[in-house]
Write a protein that holds these residues in place. Structure first.
Motif, PDB file in Angstrom:
ATOM      1  N   GLY A  79      -3.797  81.281  56.100  1.00 23.08           N
ATOM      2  CA  GLY A  79      -5.100  80.811  56.536  1.00 23.08           C
ATOM      3  C   GLY A  79      -6.175  81.861  56.352  1.00 23.08           C
ATOM      4  N   SER A  80      -5.844  83.121  56.625  1.00 21.61           N
ATOM      5  CA  SER A  80      -6.847  84.181  56.494  1.00 21.61           C
ATOM      6  C   SER A  80      -7.302  84.326  55.042  1.00 21.61           C
ATOM      7  CB  SER A  80      -6.286  85.504  57.009  1.00 21.61           C
ATOM      8  OG  SER A  80      -5.121  85.890  56.278  1.00 21.61           O
ATOM      9  N   HIS A  81      -6.372  84.206  54.097  1.00 25.60           N
ATOM     10  CA  HIS A  81      -6.750  84.302  52.686  1.00 25.60           C
ATOM     11  C   HIS A  81      -7.662  83.146  52.287  1.00 25.60           C
ATOM     12  CE1 HIS A  81      -6.500  84.845  48.352  1.00 25.60           C
ATOM     13  NE2 HIS A  81      -6.191  83.558  48.256  1.00 25.60           N
ATOM     14  N   LEU A  82      -7.303  81.941  52.671  1.00 27.52           N
ATOM     15  CA  LEU A  82      -8.089  80.775  52.273  1.00 27.52           C
ATOM     16  C   LEU A  82      -9.471  80.782  52.909  1.00 27.52           C
ATOM     17  CD1 LEU A  82      -5.266  78.082  52.375  1.00 27.52           C
ATOM     18  CD2 LEU A  82      -6.342  79.069  50.342  1.00 27.52           C
ATOM     19  N   ARG A  83      -9.580  81.279  54.141  1.00 25.32           N
ATOM     20  CA  ARG A  83     -10.895  81.380  54.771  1.00 25.32           C
ATOM     21  C   ARG A  83     -11.753  82.423  54.067  1.00 25.32           C
ATOM     22  NH1 ARG A  83      -7.895  79.825  59.470  1.00 25.32           N
ATOM     23  NH2 ARG A  83      -7.062  81.931  59.703  1.00 25.32           N
ATOM     24  N   ASP A  84     -11.138  83.526  53.651  1.00 22.81           N
ATOM     25  CA  ASP A  84     -11.869  84.553  52.913  1.00 22.81           C
ATOM     26  C   ASP A  84     -12.373  84.015  51.580  1.00 22.81           C
ATOM     27  OD1 ASP A  84     -12.634  87.381  52.161  1.00 22.81           O
ATOM     28  OD2 ASP A  84     -11.067  87.030  50.674  1.00 22.81           O
ATOM     29  N   VAL A  85     -11.523  83.257  50.883  1.00 25.92           N
ATOM     30  CA  VAL A  85     -11.916  82.681  49.597  1.00 25.92           C
ATOM     31  C   VAL A  85     -13.050  81.676  49.788  1.00 25.92           C
ATOM     32  CG1 VAL A  85     -11.131  81.260  47.661  1.00 25.92           C
ATOM     33  CG2 VAL A  85      -9.658  83.065  48.560  1.00 25.92           C
TER      34      VAL A  85
END
Length: 357
Positions: free
Chosen positions: A200-206
């Motif tokens: 989730g953290s990666h997708l929110r950053d993207v």
């Protein structure tokens, strides 16, 4: 949790292509499995890539029209992936007429989705994001498709992309996000070109970088590279796929060169999106029983881990001979078994030359 984002398959791999009959047959499979769209973007179709300005032959156009009709009849949206490989270069940027003409031809297929694919091309070009935004806006203006999706040249954080395609321009993703109309989605493969797990953290950053939730281009179970072609990926999607639907705009799966064997993994993704208790291991047992004759299913269950982790390079010649004989016999019952035997005998060996087609 109910599924609420579009799930689909993008035929976007290198190497041995699917047949027109297989592409046609996939329509009913996707309908039954719970997918909503299919994107035709095979690397082998040079009328979408290296010779994109040229028209399809009469027979190829007839095949495309028939394919479109089958998906429409099945209630599955049909899309086209166009890769104008030289259009971002200084020489190609003036050829807006060529792009408009190609889109006009594609419009005759009445696609629901047009994907403008800028992957597999040089990216160390000044103002690359602005160029691609301009081309995407032109595509949206001239296309009759209801949805436009852009694949950036740098579609992942994976450093291999800069190694192969040149240094990514500074602020590339942020510039895309600022300038690109919000109605246009952006493909993203994750932290790697072939991402095993999405956080989730990666997708929110993207999403922050792109100014919108990413549209996943999921490179599982694809196996078209020099390394991955040595493997078969039969297991369901990992459990993380059941936890990301609120963080993505859509999800496109890139399957294996092996059409029949791809169905095992493909069948699992809609379960991940609609089943709050998604359990990949349990589901694998269910899909094996549902999609395979008993003897074939038993063999695939026994060998799936070997094919996924050890692969051809790690299987001794003696064991490979025994496995090939076993799956040749089982091939009388199932095309899946025939694909395994063909793979064991090297008929899906990756040819690096296909990368330049």
């Amino acid at each position: 949790m109910a599924q609420h984002i579009p799930l689909g398959v993008i035929e976007g791999f290198f190497g041995r292509s699917w047949s027109w009959q297989q592409r046609t047959d996939l329509a009913s499979f996707l309908q039954q499995a719970g997918y909503s769209y299919y994107l035709y973007a095979p690397k082998s179709d040079d009328r979408l890539r290296s010779r994109w300005r040229q028209d399809w032959s009469q027979s190829e156009w007839a095949n495309l029209t028939t394919l479109r009709d089958h998906y429409r009849a099945a209630g599955i949206e049909f899309g086209i992936g166009l890769s104008p490989l030289d259009l971002c270069t200084p020489e190609g940027q003036t050829d807006s007429a060529g792009l408009h003409a190609k889109i006009a031809r594609i419009n005759q297929l009445q696609p629901d989705i047009l994907a403008l694919l800028f992957d597999d091309m040089r990216g160390d070009i000044p103002q690359l994001a602005s160029i691609q935004v301009q081309l995407a806006h032109q595509a949206a203006e001239h296309s009759s498709a209801r949805k436009i999706i852009l694949c950036p040249t740098y579609y992942s954080d994976d450093p291999v992309l800069e190694k192969v395609f040149g240094t990514r321009p500074a602020d590339y993703w942020e510039a895309l996000g600022r300038q690109l109309d919000l109605s246009i989605d952006i493909f993203w493969t994750g932290p790697n070109v072939c991402t095993e797990h999405f956080s989730g953290s990666h997708l929110r950053d993207v999403a922050e970088r792109l100014g919108r939730p990413p549209f996943l281009w999921d490179n599982y179970p694809v196996n078209d590279g020099a390394v991955k072609s040595q493997h078969l990926y039969l297991h369901p999607f990992a459990a993380d796929r059941a936890k990301i639907q609120d963080l993505v705009a859509g999800h496109a799966v890139n399957p294996m060169n092996q059409y029949q064997l791809s169905k095992l993994a493909l069948a699992s993704l809609p379960y991940a999106y609609r089943d709050p208790g998604y359990n990949p291991k349990r589901l694998f047992n269910e899909l094996i029983r549902e999609l395979c004759p008993a003897n074939v299913g038993d063999a695939l269950q026994q060998d799936a881990e070997l094919f996924a982790t050890t692969g051809l390079a790690g299987i001794t010649s003696e064991r490979r001979h025994l496995l090939t004989a076993r799956y040749r016999r089982l091939g009388q019952q199932s095309a899946m078994a025939t694909e395994v035997a063909d793979w064991l005998e090297g008929e899906y060996t990756f040819d690096p030359a296909c990368l330049t087609d």
